[in-house]
Design a protein around this motif. Structure first.
Motif, PDB file in Angstrom:
ATOM      1  N   THR A  17      46.694  10.870  40.339  1.00 24.71           N
ATOM      2  CA  THR A  17      45.689  10.293  39.463  1.00 24.71           C
ATOM      3  C   THR A  17      45.544  11.048  38.161  1.00 24.71           C
ATOM      4  N   ILE A  18      46.144  12.244  38.049  1.00 21.24           N
ATOM      5  CA  ILE A  18      45.979  13.053  36.845  1.00 21.24           C
ATOM      6  C   ILE A  18      46.696  12.416  35.669  1.00 21.24           C
ATOM      7  N   GLY A  19      47.872  11.873  35.886  1.00 15.43           N
ATOM      8  CA  GLY A  19      48.608  11.282  34.765  1.00 15.43           C
ATOM      9  C   GLY A  19      49.744  10.438  35.248  1.00 15.43           C
ATOM     10  N   ALA A  20      50.122   9.473  34.412  1.00  9.74           N
ATOM     11  CA  ALA A  20      51.162   8.531  34.808  1.00  9.74           C
ATOM     12  C   ALA A  20      52.507   9.210  34.968  1.00  9.74           C
ATOM     13  N   GLY A  21      52.730  10.324  34.264  1.00 10.19           N
ATOM     14  CA  GLY A  21      54.020  10.981  34.322  1.00 10.19           C
ATOM     15  C   GLY A  21      54.337  11.551  35.680  1.00 10.19           C
ATOM     16  N   ALA A  22      53.291  11.808  36.510  1.00 11.71           N
ATOM     17  CA  ALA A  22      53.524  12.403  37.817  1.00 11.71           C
ATOM     18  C   ALA A  22      53.744  11.352  38.887  1.00 11.71           C
ATOM     19  N   PRO A 230      33.084  -7.413  28.288  1.00 11.60           N
ATOM     20  CA  PRO A 230      32.998  -7.684  29.729  1.00 11.60           C
ATOM     21  C   PRO A 230      33.840  -6.769  30.619  1.00 11.60           C
ATOM     22  N   ALA A 231      34.736  -5.954  30.026  1.00  9.30           N
ATOM     23  CA  ALA A 231      35.655  -5.174  30.849  1.00  9.30           C
ATOM     24  C   ALA A 231      35.122  -3.776  31.120  1.00  9.30           C
ATOM     25  N   TRP A 232      35.510  -3.232  32.260  1.00 11.19           N
ATOM     26  CA  TRP A 232      35.351  -1.805  32.497  1.00 11.19           C
ATOM     27  C   TRP A 232      36.579  -1.121  31.890  1.00 11.19           C
ATOM     28  N   VAL A 233      36.509   0.187  31.662  1.00 15.74           N
ATOM     29  CA  VAL A 233      37.616   0.896  31.011  1.00 15.74           C
ATOM     30  C   VAL A 233      37.984   2.105  31.864  1.00 15.74           C
ATOM     31  N   LEU A 234      39.204   2.102  32.372  1.00 18.51           N
ATOM     32  CA  LEU A 234      39.750   3.233  33.107  1.00 18.51           C
ATOM     33  C   LEU A 234      40.398   4.167  32.095  1.00 18.51           C
ATOM     34  N   VAL A 235      39.884   5.381  32.008  1.00 16.09           N
ATOM     35  CA  VAL A 235      40.247   6.269  30.910  1.00 16.09           C
ATOM     36  C   VAL A 235      41.599   6.928  31.091  1.00 16.09           C
ATOM     37  N   GLU A 236      41.879   7.467  32.261  1.00 17.62           N
ATOM     38  CA  GLU A 236      43.054   8.324  32.414  1.00 17.62           C
ATOM     39  C   GLU A 236      43.831   7.941  33.649  1.00 17.62           C
ATOM     40  N   PRO A 237      45.104   7.601  33.596  1.00 21.52           N
ATOM     41  CA  PRO A 237      45.904   7.522  32.380  1.00 21.52           C
ATOM     42  C   PRO A 237      45.660   6.219  31.652  1.00 21.52           C
ATOM     43  N   GLY A 238      46.120   6.123  30.443  1.00 22.78           N
ATOM     44  CA  GLY A 238      45.969   4.897  29.695  1.00 22.78           C
ATOM     45  C   GLY A 238      45.697   5.176  28.236  1.00 22.78           C
ATOM     46  N   VAL A 241      40.308   6.339  24.774  1.00 17.94           N
ATOM     47  CA  VAL A 241      39.036   5.644  24.631  1.00 17.94           C
ATOM     48  C   VAL A 241      38.012   6.628  24.091  1.00 17.94           C
ATOM     49  N   PRO A 242      36.958   6.139  23.463  1.00 23.23           N
ATOM     50  CA  PRO A 242      35.962   7.053  22.913  1.00 23.23           C
ATOM     51  C   PRO A 242      35.062   7.589  24.018  1.00 23.23           C
ATOM     52  N   THR A 243      35.291   8.793  24.427  1.00 23.71           N
ATOM     53  CA  THR A 243      34.459   9.405  25.450  1.00 23.71           C
ATOM     54  C   THR A 243      33.372  10.272  24.830  1.00 23.71           C
ATOM     55  N   ARG A 244      33.260  10.246  23.509  1.00 23.42           N
ATOM     56  CA  ARG A 244      32.308  11.112  22.834  1.00 23.42           C
ATOM     57  C   ARG A 244      31.413  10.332  21.889  1.00 23.42           C
ATOM     58  N   VAL A 245      30.149  10.765  21.821  1.00 29.96           N
ATOM     59  CA  VAL A 245      29.154  10.210  20.915  1.00 29.96           C
ATOM     60  C   VAL A 245      28.608  11.365  20.090  1.00 29.96           C
ATOM     61  N   LEU A 246      28.609  11.220  18.760  1.00 24.23           N
ATOM     62  CA  LEU A 246      28.125  12.266  17.868  1.00 24.23           C
ATOM     63  C   LEU A 246      26.744  11.877  17.346  1.00 24.23           C
ATOM     64  N   ILE A 247      25.775  12.756  17.560  1.00 22.79           N
ATOM     65  CA  ILE A 247      24.386  12.489  17.181  1.00 22.79           C
ATOM     66  C   ILE A 247      23.956  13.521  16.155  1.00 22.79           C
ATOM     67  N   LYS A 248      23.440  13.070  15.011  1.00 21.39           N
ATOM     68  CA  LYS A 248      22.932  13.956  13.960  1.00 21.39           C
ATOM     69  C   LYS A 248      21.462  13.628  13.748  1.00 21.39           C
ATOM     70  N   ILE A 249      20.588  14.610  13.945  1.00 20.53           N
ATOM     71  CA  ILE A 249      19.150  14.379  13.792  1.00 20.53           C
ATOM     72  C   ILE A 249      18.779  14.461  12.317  1.00 20.53           C
ATOM     73  N   PRO A 250      17.660  13.829  11.907  1.00 14.34           N
ATOM     74  CA  PRO A 250      17.283  13.819  10.488  1.00 14.34           C
ATOM     75  C   PRO A 250      16.996  15.224   9.951  1.00 14.34           C
ATOM     76  N   SER A 251      17.287  15.436   8.670  1.00 16.14           N
ATOM     77  CA  SER A 251      16.938  16.700   8.014  1.00 16.14           C
ATOM     78  C   SER A 251      15.429  16.879   8.039  1.00 16.14           C
ATOM     79  N   GLY A 252      15.001  18.136   8.112  1.00 22.34           N
ATOM     80  CA  GLY A 252      13.576  18.431   8.166  1.00 22.34           C
ATOM     81  C   GLY A 252      13.024  18.431   9.570  1.00 22.34           C
ATOM     82  N   ALA A 274      31.121  11.804  31.204  1.00 24.85           N
ATOM     83  CA  ALA A 274      31.773  12.800  32.042  1.00 24.85           C
ATOM     84  C   ALA A 274      32.917  12.253  32.887  1.00 24.85           C
ATOM     85  N   GLN A 275      32.753  11.096  33.532  1.00 24.63           N
ATOM     86  CA  GLN A 275      33.788  10.654  34.461  1.00 24.63           C
ATOM     87  C   GLN A 275      34.933   9.970  33.726  1.00 24.63           C
ATOM     88  N   GLY A 276      36.007   9.693  34.450  1.00 24.96           N
ATOM     89  CA  GLY A 276      37.208   9.169  33.827  1.00 24.96           C
ATOM     90  C   GLY A 276      37.232   7.664  33.671  1.00 24.96           C
TER      91      GLY A 276
END
Length: 412
Positions: A17-22, A230-238, A241-252, A274-276
């Protein structure tokens, strides 16, 4: 069957399950050959199955044979599919098992069929009437096929079995096919996996907030990541996909409480799933408590998906949203742009919950600290996840999976 044999197979499946190459894959080319001594079973190989339409049925061109010198009295064939796929019918000589998510593996199902017919050496066979179907949630899925000269049973955590009621499946010969290649190393068992790619979309989106308060107040901020399907997304391998969200709080403002995300810069939080895999309908909520330190003209924050290739996500308009801040009594406002959703507000001394809340789906994860490093753009549309960071995360995940499976194997 020796327990050590089954433990080895379970370990090999987990490592796969780690990668398609294996992985060993399936094909319509002639089956792989064993070492030529005694009985044996091998599987042919195919390329990934592409272009499947959700709601449609299809057959995987599975072939196998015995390159040994003795006939096998009967064989067992097992299909395992991830949750975007299912079985059109379950024949009466087959049983179905359902398996929940465990060890960083998504939910899946298995169908094991017993064929009470001789398998002659040197003859290539294919199963008949084993038809799969793509569900509405299908996008990137895995099909795992195993053949054995004994009933190797279901995977760990399986629920069932449920006996099929459709007409019995049979094995048919493939005249003219020749056994060539190599086997898995276990003469009575062979296993392979192939990726099934469906034509579908998954709309990843984020929502911002509008906040109000006075200087000195502490206010609640909640922003969200959603897979609207409508689809689920299987992350690895494949595909990435965006597994990250960047949040910037307002100045002040200062975050007096924040989710467990990496903080690459002051006022910026890098959160990931966190999950794949990402379920359809999954919602991840990231909760903050912000103290308004001072009024800053035009101050606003943002929440955005990291800019990575997402060919299935055709709607890019909802990949970023504003976090607007109105400071009362100062004439300062964070702007008039759309916040992509409304956040809760609070006055001084607000003590609402903070930290990251869980996903609204059964298997979704909450936002958590990123394990990757590197500088990120403050706007939320920064560079893609560095390749080295991705590789390190995959290796770390794979090592954890192997250890878990080894512990299971030891208990057997």
């Amino acid at each position: 069957m020796l327990r050590s044999d089954r433990s080895f197979r379970v370990l090999r499946r987990a490592v796969g399950t780690i990668g398609a190459g294996a992985l060993i894959t399936l094909s319509t080319t002639p089956c792989a050959v064993a070492d030529g001594s005694g009985a044996g079973l091998v599987l042919g190989t195919i390329a990934p199955i592409n272009g499947v339409q959700p709601g449609n049925t299809f057959e995987a061109p599975v072939t196998f044979g015995s390159p040994g010198t003795q006939a096998l009295e009967k064989v067992w064939l097992r299909y395992t599919v991830t949750q975007g796929l299912d079985y059109a019918d379950v024949p009466s000589n087959c049983v179905r098992w359902d398996i929940g998510s465990y060890d960083e593996l998504p939910a899946r199902s298995q169908m094991t069929c017993e064929f009470d017919q001789a398998v002659e050496p040197g003859v290539v066979y294919a199963p008949e009437k084993l038809t799969l179907k793509a569900l509405d949630r299908a996008l990137y899925d895995d099909l795992d096929v195993a053949v054995g000269d004994y009933d190797f049973g279901p995977d760990e955590g399986a629920h069932g079995p449920v006996r099929g009621t459709a007409p019995a499946a049979k094995l048919v010969e493939r005249p003219g096919s020749v056994l060539t290649g190599s086997s898995s190393g276990n003469p009575g068992y062979a296993e392979a996996r192939v990726r099934v790619n469906s034509v579908n979309t998954a709309d990843y989106q984020v929502s911002g907030a509008r906040l109000e308060g006075r200087v000195g107040d502490t206010v609640d901020l909640q922003v969200k990541f959603t897979n609207a399907g409508p689809a689920w997304v299987l992350v690895e391998p494949g595909p990435p996909v965006p597994t990250r969200v960047l949040i910037k709080i307002p100045s002040g403002t200062t975050a007096v409480k924040a989710p467990g995300c990496k903080k690459p810069a002051a006022g910026t939080y890098d959160c990931f799933i966190a999950q794949g895999w990402v379920e359809e309908g999954q919602v991840n909520t990231y909760s903050f408590k912000l103290k308004i330190d001072k009024a800053v003209a035009g101050a606003k924050g943002s929440v955005a998906l990291i800019a990575e290739s997402r060919p299935y996500d055709v709607n890019k308009a909802n990949d970023k949203a504003d976090i607007l801040l109105d400071v009362e009594g100062s004439g300062s406002t964070g702007g008039s742009g759309s916040a992509g959703g409304s956040g809760s507000t609070g006055g001084g001394g607000t003590t609402g919950g903070s930290g990251t809340t869980g996903s609204s789906s059964a298997t979704g994860s909450s936002g958590s600290a990123s394990t990757t490093g590197g500088d990120l753009a403050a706007t939320g549309s920064g560079p893609a996840l560095p390749l080295a960071g991705t590789a390190a995360a995959v290796v770390a995940a794979g090592a954890g999976t192997v250890l878990l499976v080894r512990r299971r194997a030891a208990r057997r």
